[in-house]
Design a protein around this motif. Structure first.
Motif, PDB file in Angstrom:
ATOM      1  N   VAL A  17       1.201  -0.835   0.175  1.00 37.56           N
ATOM      2  CA  VAL A  17      -0.075  -0.005   0.034  1.00 37.56           C
ATOM      3  C   VAL A  17       0.860   1.135   0.295  1.00 37.56           C
ATOM      4  CG1 VAL A  17      -1.764   1.239   1.259  1.00 37.56           C
ATOM      5  CG2 VAL A  17      -1.820  -1.631   1.212  1.00 37.56           C
ATOM      6  N   PRO A  21      -0.434   2.714  -3.957  1.00 35.12           N
ATOM      7  CA  PRO A  21      -1.304   2.762  -3.308  1.00 35.12           C
ATOM      8  C   PRO A  21      -2.582   2.815  -4.521  1.00 35.12           C
ATOM      9  CG  PRO A  21      -0.095   5.239  -3.104  1.00 35.12           C
ATOM     10  CD  PRO A  21       0.425   3.682  -3.611  1.00 35.12           C
ATOM     11  N   ASP A  25      -4.876  -2.000  -1.169  1.00 30.36           N
ATOM     12  CA  ASP A  25      -5.666  -1.226  -0.255  1.00 30.36           C
ATOM     13  C   ASP A  25      -5.363  -2.432   0.487  1.00 30.36           C
ATOM     14  OD1 ASP A  25      -6.303   0.472   1.723  1.00 30.36           O
ATOM     15  OD2 ASP A  25      -7.876   0.874   0.545  1.00 30.36           O
ATOM     16  N   GLN A  26      -5.792  -1.991   1.876  1.00 32.69           N
ATOM     17  CA  GLN A  26      -5.564  -3.086   3.584  1.00 32.69           C
ATOM     18  C   GLN A  26      -7.367  -3.173   3.878  1.00 32.69           C
ATOM     19  OE1 GLN A  26      -2.000  -0.855   5.247  1.00 32.69           O
ATOM     20  NE2 GLN A  26      -1.805  -3.279   5.921  1.00 32.69           N
TER      21      GLN A  26
END
Length: 66
Positions: A17, A21, A25-26
């Protein structure tokens, strides 16, 4: 380039990320990777390669032939 991720292997380190980015994503609850773009544009390829190479769990796989 086609990207796949193994959510089971992912340890939530978040390096992907930070590096890419626009592609990764997380999840909020556990930090597991979310793939935002499985076939990113060419200008993202170097960042994606770096993300895969630094992933401590080797959870990011790249198919460069796609």
């Amino acid at each position: 380039m086609k990207i796949t991720v193994d959510e089971v292997k992912c340890c939530g380190a978040g390096q992907c990320v930070l590096i890419a980015p626009e592609v990764f994503d997380q999840r909020e609850d556990d930090g597991i990777v979310i793939l935002l773009d499985a076939e990113p544009p060419a200008e993202q390829h170097d960042a994606v390669r770096e993300s895969a190479s630094v992933c401590p769990a080797a959870a990011i796989m790249l198919d460069e032939s796609a």
